[in-house]
Design a protein around this motif. Structure first.
Motif, PDB file in Angstrom:
ATOM      1  N   CYS A   1      35.243  31.716  37.863  1.00 18.55           N
ATOM      2  CA  CYS A   1      34.763  30.411  38.315  1.00 18.55           C
ATOM      3  C   CYS A   1      35.035  30.291  39.810  1.00 18.55           C
ATOM      4  O   CYS A   1      36.187  30.269  40.235  1.00 18.55           O
ATOM      5  CB  CYS A   1      35.472  29.294  37.543  1.00 18.55           C
ATOM      6  SG  CYS A   1      35.192  27.652  38.245  1.00 18.55           S
ATOM      7  N   HIS A   2      33.963  30.261  40.593  1.00 16.46           N
ATOM      8  CA  HIS A   2      34.084  30.191  42.047  1.00 16.46           C
ATOM      9  C   HIS A   2      33.432  28.910  42.556  1.00 16.46           C
ATOM     10  O   HIS A   2      32.296  28.588  42.175  1.00 16.46           O
ATOM     11  CB  HIS A   2      33.388  31.388  42.697  1.00 16.46           C
ATOM     12  CG  HIS A   2      33.843  32.714  42.175  1.00 16.46           C
ATOM     13  ND1 HIS A   2      34.921  33.379  42.705  1.00 16.46           N
ATOM     14  CD2 HIS A   2      33.390  33.494  41.165  1.00 16.46           C
ATOM     15  CE1 HIS A   2      35.088  34.526  42.047  1.00 16.46           C
ATOM     16  NE2 HIS A   2      34.166  34.619  41.108  1.00 16.46           N
ATOM     17  N   MET A   3      34.139  28.221  43.423  1.00 17.94           N
ATOM     18  CA  MET A   3      33.545  27.053  44.059  1.00 17.94           C
ATOM     19  C   MET A   3      32.781  27.510  45.297  1.00 17.94           C
ATOM     20  O   MET A   3      33.274  28.319  46.092  1.00 17.94           O
ATOM     21  CB  MET A   3      34.628  26.061  44.475  1.00 17.94           C
ATOM     22  CG  MET A   3      34.073  24.738  44.965  1.00 17.94           C
ATOM     23  SD  MET A   3      35.355  23.661  45.656  1.00 17.94           S
ATOM     24  CE  MET A   3      36.410  23.451  44.237  1.00 17.94           C
ATOM     25  N   LEU A   4      31.565  26.994  45.460  1.00 21.23           N
ATOM     26  CA  LEU A   4      30.692  27.448  46.541  1.00 21.23           C
ATOM     27  C   LEU A   4      30.363  26.319  47.492  1.00 21.23           C
ATOM     28  O   LEU A   4      30.512  25.144  47.157  1.00 21.23           O
ATOM     29  CB  LEU A   4      29.382  27.999  45.963  1.00 21.23           C
ATOM     30  CG  LEU A   4      29.473  29.136  44.956  1.00 21.23           C
ATOM     31  CD1 LEU A   4      28.077  29.547  44.509  1.00 21.23           C
ATOM     32  CD2 LEU A   4      30.223  30.308  45.546  1.00 21.23           C
ATOM     33  N   ASN A   5      29.907  26.706  48.678  1.00 17.03           N
ATOM     34  CA  ASN A   5      29.296  25.713  49.555  1.00 17.03           C
ATOM     35  C   ASN A   5      27.802  25.667  49.235  1.00 17.03           C
ATOM     36  O   ASN A   5      27.304  26.451  48.442  1.00 17.03           O
ATOM     37  CB  ASN A   5      29.541  26.063  51.026  1.00 17.03           C
ATOM     38  CG  ASN A   5      28.663  27.212  51.482  1.00 17.03           C
ATOM     39  OD1 ASN A   5      28.119  27.953  50.668  1.00 17.03           O
ATOM     40  ND2 ASN A   5      28.544  27.377  52.779  1.00 17.03           N
TER      41      ASN A   5
ATOM     42  N   ALA B   1      38.742  29.531  41.078  1.00 17.19           N
ATOM     43  CA  ALA B   1      39.584  28.857  40.092  1.00 17.19           C
ATOM     44  C   ALA B   1      39.964  29.778  38.947  1.00 17.19           C
ATOM     45  O   ALA B   1      40.952  29.540  38.254  1.00 17.19           O
ATOM     46  CB  ALA B   1      38.861  27.628  39.533  1.00 17.19           C
ATOM     47  N   LYS B   2      39.184  30.831  38.754  1.00 14.41           N
ATOM     48  CA  LYS B   2      39.450  31.737  37.635  1.00 14.41           C
ATOM     49  C   LYS B   2      38.817  33.072  37.959  1.00 14.41           C
ATOM     50  O   LYS B   2      37.679  33.113  38.424  1.00 14.41           O
ATOM     51  CB  LYS B   2      38.871  31.172  36.340  1.00 14.41           C
ATOM     52  CG  LYS B   2      39.178  31.980  35.097  1.00 14.41           C
ATOM     53  CD  LYS B   2      38.643  31.283  33.852  1.00 14.41           C
ATOM     54  CE  LYS B   2      39.156  31.965  32.575  1.00 14.41           C
ATOM     55  NZ  LYS B   2      38.730  31.241  31.358  1.00 14.41           N
ATOM     56  N   ASP B   3      39.544  34.134  37.722  1.00 19.22           N
ATOM     57  CA  ASP B   3      39.016  35.468  37.958  1.00 19.22           C
ATOM     58  C   ASP B   3      39.707  36.419  37.007  1.00 19.22           C
ATOM     59  O   ASP B   3      40.706  37.031  37.335  1.00 19.22           O
ATOM     60  CB  ASP B   3      39.239  35.878  39.420  1.00 19.22           C
ATOM     61  CG  ASP B   3      38.463  37.144  39.765  1.00 19.22           C
ATOM     62  OD1 ASP B   3      37.675  37.604  38.933  1.00 19.22           O
ATOM     63  OD2 ASP B   3      38.653  37.661  40.879  1.00 19.22           O
ATOM     64  N   GLU B   4      39.157  36.511  35.811  1.00 19.15           N
ATOM     65  CA  GLU B   4      39.759  37.354  34.780  1.00 19.15           C
ATOM     66  C   GLU B   4      38.708  38.255  34.172  1.00 19.15           C
ATOM     67  O   GLU B   4      38.273  38.051  33.038  1.00 19.15           O
ATOM     68  CB  GLU B   4      40.389  36.492  33.691  1.00 19.15           C
ATOM     69  CG  GLU B   4      41.453  35.546  34.220  1.00 19.15           C
ATOM     70  CD  GLU B   4      42.079  34.710  33.119  1.00 19.15           C
ATOM     71  OE1 GLU B   4      41.703  34.867  31.940  1.00 19.15           O
ATOM     72  OE2 GLU B   4      42.945  33.884  33.455  1.00 19.15           O
ATOM     73  N   PRO B   5      38.279  39.251  34.933  1.00 17.40           N
ATOM     74  CA  PRO B   5      37.273  40.155  34.392  1.00 17.40           C
ATOM     75  C   PRO B   5      37.774  40.739  33.088  1.00 17.40           C
ATOM     76  O   PRO B   5      38.982  40.860  32.868  1.00 17.40           O
ATOM     77  CB  PRO B   5      37.141  41.237  35.471  1.00 17.40           C
ATOM     78  CG  PRO B   5      38.230  41.010  36.432  1.00 17.40           C
ATOM     79  CD  PRO B   5      38.755  39.652  36.245  1.00 17.40           C
ATOM     80  N   GLY B   6      36.842  41.065  32.205  1.00 17.64           N
ATOM     81  CA  GLY B   6      37.246  41.648  30.941  1.00 17.64           C
ATOM     82  C   GLY B   6      36.731  40.873  29.765  1.00 17.64           C
ATOM     83  O   GLY B   6      35.866  40.012  29.902  1.00 17.64           O
ATOM     84  N   VAL B   7      37.301  41.190  28.635  1.00 16.36           N
ATOM     85  CA  VAL B   7      36.817  40.673  27.366  1.00 16.36           C
ATOM     86  C   VAL B   7      37.783  39.615  26.850  1.00 16.36           C
ATOM     87  O   VAL B   7      38.996  39.813  26.902  1.00 16.36           O
ATOM     88  CB  VAL B   7      36.718  41.825  26.345  1.00 16.36           C
ATOM     89  CG1 VAL B   7      36.334  41.299  24.983  1.00 16.36           C
ATOM     90  CG2 VAL B   7      35.745  42.873  26.838  1.00 16.36           C
ATOM     91  N   PRO B   8      37.277  38.497  26.369  1.00 16.42           N
ATOM     92  CA  PRO B   8      38.162  37.483  25.758  1.00 16.42           C
ATOM     93  C   PRO B   8      38.498  37.884  24.327  1.00 16.42           C
ATOM     94  O   PRO B   8      37.769  37.562  23.388  1.00 16.42           O
ATOM     95  CB  PRO B   8      37.311  36.208  25.809  1.00 16.42           C
ATOM     96  CG  PRO B   8      35.902  36.683  25.808  1.00 16.42           C
ATOM     97  CD  PRO B   8      35.883  38.037  26.457  1.00 16.42           C
TER      98      PRO B   8
END
Lengths: 166, 166
Positions: free
Chosen positions: A100-104, B147-154
């Motif tokens: 989840c990335h916040m963008l401009n 806000a979140k960066d969790e590459p991979g499989v849930p």
DNA sequence: ATCCTCTTGAAATGATCTTGCTTAAATGAG
DNA sequence: CTCATTTAAGCAAGATCATTTCAAGAGGAT
């Protein structure tokens, strides 16, 4: 503990571990040209000072029946900090949302999502994402195929810059 | 060597190594509830059969002075397979491009890029990306924060589905 | 020049990896 | 149901690796 000037050996260590995170310490030491004990100390220091944030195995999502990968462009109604944070918290809770990335610009967030199949993603989209308060618009794009996926830092570029400044 | 039915232990191994790729084999064995030798054999099998595609250290890009992260939405003039492949090959060559995904919909590709600073990215954008043949349009969005960066499989989702089918 | 600090490398020790072997459990055919 | 076959587990041993200790050398400041 963020500062802590890096030297050539430190950068080599980072590059090697980024390429192969399971390399043994002796192999790593051999590659960067020092003996094992100082090499291990450097690795520990890099970990503690935050240059290395973790180690992960890359698992083949498709082999585990996660066939679908989707980018979702999300626009919110309110961009007040409180509301932004609320949305980010939601994203952290949704397991299908991996990034989840916040963008401009016009789009407020971009999400990278995975799902076992399209219907699973669709029910997440309508049942969760679109029904979240403050979500104004969502545009989704299915990933057809992935030509490159190398998260991390391009050390080649880093070295080139350092050589130039020398 | 893609098939090779996974059992509960294999999935646990994958989940553990995704969370911590440097875990020792004895620690891993303890967590998944078997002794070390069969655990190592399973890991090797998972690697050889492609379930595990590699191991990487996560390096803090910002600490290495890569301050800028950008998503670029690229549209091409021709979507013939040859032209798509040509563009993908270009992306693999550009070190600043870390990910390249082909999408459905109006946008053909989404790229995740990194750069030391905005001006470096801008010169890449105008000097490389926009001047590549067949590139019709590029829309870029700067990443404000992640806000979140969790590459991979849930794996939580995976387990839930398996429990349901049982 | 001398002391101080920092980092290295060699050696030693303890933990881990890895292999071969044995045994037990699961699977299938008769 | 019984027996043969297959598959994977555990044990034990040697090899390799991780980690600590310590003495020695390089670089800086006084």
């Amino acid at each position: 503990m963020p500062p802590h000037k890096l030297d050539d050996i430190d950068r080599k260590i980072l590059a090697e571990l980024q390429a192969d995170g399971r390399m043994t310490n002796v192999e790593l030491a051999k590659r960067v040209g020092i003996s094992a004990p100082p090499c291990l100390r450097r690795v520990r220091t890099l970990e503690e000072s935050g240059y290395i944030k973790g180690y992960h195995a890359v698992v083949d999502a498709r082999a585990l029946n996660f066939e679908v990968q989707v980018f979702a462009m999300v626009g919110l109604q309110s961009q007040a900090e409180v509301d932004l944070s609320k949305f980010e918290a939601k994203c952290r809770e949704w397991p299908l949302v991996r990034e989840c990335h916040m963008l401009n610009g016009e789009v407020d967030f971009i999400l990278k999502c995975v799902a076992p199949d399209l219907s699973t993603f669709q029910s997440f989209l309508t049942g969760e994402l679109l029904s979240t308060e403050n979500v104004a618009s969502v545009k989704t794009s299915l990933v057809i195929r992935c030509a490159k996926d190398e998260p991390g830092v391009p050390f080649e570029v880093l070295e080139a810059r350092l050589a130039q400044n020398a």
